[in-house]
Design an enzyme around this catalytic site. Sequence first.
Site, mmCIF file in Angstrom:
data_model
loop_
_atom_site.group_PDB
_atom_site.id
_atom_site.type_symbol
_atom_site.label_atom_id
_atom_site.label_comp_id
_atom_site.label_asym_id
_atom_site.label_seq_id
_atom_site.Cartn_x
_atom_site.Cartn_y
_atom_site.Cartn_z
ATOM 1 N N SER A 263 59.112 59.057 46.516
ATOM 2 C CA SER A 263 60.331 58.704 46.698
ATOM 3 C C SER A 263 60.610 58.596 48.035
ATOM 4 C CB SER A 263 61.155 59.620 46.127
ATOM 5 O OG SER A 263 61.230 60.815 46.846
ATOM 6 N N LYS A 264 61.933 58.158 48.316
ATOM 7 C CA LYS A 264 62.301 57.926 49.984
ATOM 8 C C LYS A 264 62.151 59.307 50.730
ATOM 9 C CE LYS A 264 66.504 56.944 52.365
ATOM 10 N NZ LYS A 264 67.957 57.048 52.125
ATOM 11 N N ARG A 265 62.524 60.485 50.055
ATOM 12 C CA ARG A 265 62.558 61.491 50.674
ATOM 13 C C ARG A 265 61.075 62.266 51.184
ATOM 14 N NH1 ARG A 265 66.911 62.115 51.920
ATOM 15 N NH2 ARG A 265 68.702 62.505 50.893
#
Length: 512
Positions: A263-265
């Site tokens: 994911s982006k994080r």
Amino acid sequence: MSNNNIRVRFAPSPTGPLHIGGVRTALYNYLFARKNGGKCILRVEDTDQTRFVPGAEAYIQESFEWCGITFDESVSKGGPFGPYKQSERKDIYKQYADQLFASGHAYLAFDTPEELTAVRQAFEAEKKTFTYNAEERKKLRNSLTLAESEVKELLNNNTPFVVRFKMPEDETIVMNDLIRDRVEVSTKVLDDKILFKSDGMPTYHLANVVDDHLMEISHVIRGEEWLPSLPLHVMLYKAFGWQSPEFAHLPLLLKPDGNGKLSKRDGDRLGFPVFPQQWTDPKTSEVSRGYREDGYFPDAFINMLALLGWNPGDDRELFNMEELTEAFSIERIGKSGSKFDLEKAKWFNHQYLIKRSNESLAELLLPIAVEKGVLVEPEQLAEAVGLVKERATFVTDLWDQLDFFFVRPESFDAKAVKKRWKAASYDQMTELKNLLADLDDFSAEQTESATKAWIEEQEYGMGAVMNAFRLLIVGALKGPHLFDIIALIGQEETLERLDNGLHELGRKEVQK
RNA sequence: GCACCGUUCGUCUAGCCAGGUCAGGACGCCAGGUUUUCAUCCUGGUAACACGGGUUCAAAUCCCGUACGGUGUACCA
């Protein structure tokens, strides 16, 4: 090979930047189409009006341009099956939802979101999970439970409603997946999914099935997160009486540490890009880094991505897009998720950097030199690049590897001085300076043979002389073949650096 | 919870469908060699079949179960 019946699509939702998992899905679609002489379509799935993000669509297009993934039909390119944006196909879906209702495969539901939430909570309180299925639909407000007159009245009053798929009560759905083979599931555990929302837009399920059929898609290659809704899609094709396409559900890209979908994080947390190119969130102004900005070459990026979940079946690892196309096959896509490995990604970039011509690298490096305020000749820069490129991963490290060709050392590495600047060094370097000053031919061959002859004659230590010499020219104990360096910077500059260094370091006192 | 999918070195993976290999390659890491330095490069090494049953002369490979993980379970896609 040419097969005009092969048509695949990549169908992103413009709700934000496309992450590398999406790029990989698009890549596999693209490779499959090209390999088989088919067509690859880009379709924008923007049926969720609440999640629209400005700039996302342009971002997606720009990313594919950078990667070298092209589409035969798309919003910008057009094509015989347009429009390619679902919000512009609104009327089409309505018509098919009506058809399903008319044929008894779907029904109208008038339950409000609030009512459903309440029912869900009530179930939860009893530790049960609510599903809008054959059993529960009998107790809710829909065209199956309400009298025909009531339904008519609700419709006349413009009461909001959704269209739900009427899932058969007890049937076994047998599906085939090109990657996982046969998959079976009972309709007992499925629910009556919403096909058409009260805002007049279809859900993904309806839109994707209708569009794939209308656009004559032969193979649906998509992420594994869609596997659980495959039964619904298969049932929809059946309800419409359409032949369903072949399906291939790709394993997911996982976090490099631990488990779970990338994911982006994760990128922010682990220090690597999750997106092909930089993205600035229009709401928060938060910036997420991209492969492009981090200095990756598009072909290296694609090569790395292609091998994450697919392999050619032999030991080859370096593939350009043509070679990937040639080698690609769905059969060789793995079943399990892959973790992204930053070190391997860097290795790929290193390989592509080495392959690139000195001239093209110099061209990329020139702006960096300008930024550093250093004047360089492109030809000289290319030559220097050739001497050091094997040690770099990115164009930016290239500068750190060769800045000393163009910038005279301003300081001398303290450790190196301590280790290599000996009592005899000052006099030896002075002698060497005089020797080099007298040479007419300053080629690497000439300076090297003259220097080595002198060292031998004087019976000086090779290591002692060469290290001290390097220290004065480079300012540190690093860099390529020293005689190549001085040949490139030239006689005048070499002598000046020697002078400078001798002045800076001076004569070292003999230690007691 | 329920459904579906998955599980080979730290990581990417080959081998599995058509059982018999010291379980192969790559990245990383470690060691040695080359070298005037650093890096490259070369050579070598490290390290895996999730577990338990079964079938079989023989199982990473076929079957069953367990564990673990993932995805899904929205008027999101």
